[in-house]
Design a protein around this motif. Structure first.
Motif, short mmCIF file in Angstrom:
data_model
loop_
_atom_site.label_atom_id
_atom_site.label_comp_id
_atom_site.label_asym_id
_atom_site.label_seq_id
_atom_site.Cartn_x
_atom_site.Cartn_y
_atom_site.Cartn_z
N UNK A 217 4.50 -0.67 12.69
CA UNK A 217 4.30 -2.49 12.47
C UNK A 217 5.00 -2.96 11.70
N UNK A 218 5.93 -2.10 10.10
CA UNK A 218 5.99 -2.65 8.95
C UNK A 218 6.92 -2.41 9.25
N UNK A 219 7.60 -1.81 9.91
CA UNK A 219 9.53 -1.66 9.70
C UNK A 219 10.32 -2.63 9.85
N UNK A 220 9.80 -4.07 11.21
CA UNK A 220 10.63 -4.88 11.11
C UNK A 220 10.67 -6.06 10.35
N UNK A 221 9.61 -5.84 9.04
CA UNK A 221 9.46 -6.90 8.31
C UNK A 221 11.01 -7.05 7.65
N UNK A 222 10.78 -8.49 6.76
CA UNK A 222 12.20 -8.58 5.99
C UNK A 222 12.03 -8.58 4.74
N UNK A 223 11.44 -7.12 4.43
CA UNK A 223 11.41 -7.02 3.15
C UNK A 223 12.25 -5.71 2.81
N UNK A 224 12.64 -5.79 1.76
CA UNK A 224 13.61 -4.65 0.85
C UNK A 224 12.44 -3.45 0.29
N UNK A 225 13.48 -2.54 0.78
CA UNK A 225 12.44 -0.81 1.04
C UNK A 225 13.66 0.17 0.67
N UNK A 226 13.29 0.96 -0.43
CA UNK A 226 14.32 2.47 -0.80
C UNK A 226 13.39 2.84 -1.96
N UNK A 227 14.59 3.63 -2.47
CA UNK A 227 14.03 4.47 -2.83
C UNK A 227 14.74 4.76 -4.52
N UNK B 52 1.01 -1.68 0.20
CA UNK B 52 -0.14 -0.38 -0.49
C UNK B 52 0.90 1.20 0.17
N UNK B 53 2.10 1.31 0.54
CA UNK B 53 2.70 2.65 0.27
C UNK B 53 3.57 1.85 -0.66
N UNK B 54 3.70 1.73 -1.44
CA UNK B 54 4.52 2.27 -3.20
C UNK B 54 4.13 3.29 -3.37
N UNK B 55 4.94 3.58 -3.86
CA UNK B 55 4.40 5.36 -4.69
C UNK B 55 5.73 6.29 -5.29
N UNK B 56 4.87 6.53 -6.16
CA UNK B 56 6.16 7.78 -6.46
C UNK B 56 6.33 9.36 -6.57
N UNK B 57 8.19 9.82 -6.89
CA UNK B 57 8.14 10.91 -6.35
C UNK B 57 8.29 11.60 -7.49
N UNK C 174 10.97 12.62 -0.86
CA UNK C 174 10.34 11.90 0.13
C UNK C 174 10.84 10.31 -0.20
N UNK C 175 10.88 9.21 0.54
CA UNK C 175 11.40 8.46 0.45
C UNK C 175 10.21 7.13 1.51
N UNK C 176 10.51 6.04 1.80
CA UNK C 176 9.51 5.30 2.32
C UNK C 176 9.14 5.71 3.64
N UNK C 177 8.11 5.47 3.39
CA UNK C 177 7.24 5.64 5.02
C UNK C 177 6.00 4.44 4.94
N UNK C 178 6.95 3.48 5.56
CA UNK C 178 6.05 2.59 5.60
C UNK C 178 5.54 2.61 7.37
N UNK C 179 3.87 2.10 7.87
CA UNK C 179 3.70 1.94 9.09
C UNK C 179 4.34 1.57 9.77
#
Length: 257
Positions: A213-223, A135-140, A206-211
């Protein structure tokens, strides 16, 4: 009454175009002189949802920079009650936006005479934002939306000036290094103009804006930053050979700004 109002609007626009194009010719620049015309936060140009208002910009400098950097715009209009969108080349001269097209296109036919209402959008994609949550994927991006009456430019000298400015936007100095359009070619070319008054910019950064409770998930995130670049020039060998001009050898997107 609608046709009379649109006719008056186009008469006003034609007066503005004559002034802007004349100023541009004197200064030798597509920018022309700074004008008193400022973007307005009309009902159409203003965004309503509170969560999105922080993305909106209405200042002239921001809007002009985005419009000038973009090489293509998408123009929405109506034909017989049906919505249509077409990609077009554009150029800004002073506080006027000019659209280039064929006299036989649906948009240009719709705008012949008193003009037609349009919505023009340009978008520059800057980055992909990958989050841990789908849900938090987006575009700059940076974008501009213009509402207004698109009026045809019919005076030959003005059309020539706009076409020269359009070429110089693509590559500074190109208009002086090409054959000008013949009267026949000019008759087949349509130019529309829209005042940059009812206009807004929308900028997402901006960058990643996960909730939390999702910060500990083992999924790559970045820009992933994105940018459009020009490749090496490829000469047309079907006619006389011509040395590569300096402005092409050093060509960079946006250098004509």
């Amino acid at each position: 009454m609608t046709d009379e109002r649109e006719h008056v609007e186009c008469l006003v626009v034609h007066q503005q175009v004559s002034r802007v194009v004349e100023t541009s010719s004197r200064f030798g620049s597509a920018d022309g002189e700074r004008t008193d015309a400022m973007p307005t936060e009309s009902k159409r140009a203003r965004i309503k949802p509170l969560r999105e208002r922080g993305l909106m910009r209405y200042d002239q400098d921001t809007i002009y920079r985005i419009v000038d950097e973009a090489l293509v715009c998408h123009t929405g209009y109506q034909v017989d009650g049906e919505a249509r969108v077409v990609p077009l080349m554009h150029v800004r001269i002073g506080d006027q936006l000019f659209l280039h097209g064929s006299t036989g296109s649906r948009l240009m036919l719709a705008a012949s005479g008193v003009g037609t209402q349009v919505c023009v959008s340009v978008t520059l994609l800057d980055a992909l934002v990958f989050a841990r949550a789908q849900f938090m994927h987006t575009l700059n991006y940076r974008s501009v939306t213009v509402h207004g009456q698109a009026c045809p430019v019919t005076e030959e000298g003005e059309k020539r000036a706009v076409m020269a400015a359009l070429l110089d936007k693509l590559a500074r100095g190109r208009s002086a290094d090409t054959r000008p359009p013949s009267s026949r070619e000019l008759a087949q070319t349509a130019v529309l103009t829209i005042p940059l008054v009812e206009v807004s910019a929308r900028i997402q950064t901006g960058g990643v804006a996960d909730e939390p409770e999702d910060m500990a998930l083992a999924h790559w995130a970045g820009v992933i930053p994105l940018r459009m670049t020009a490749g090496p020039a490829r000469e047309d060998h079907s006619a006389v050979a011509v040395p590569l001009p300096d402005y092409m050898a050093r060509y960079q997107l946006g250098e004509s700004e």
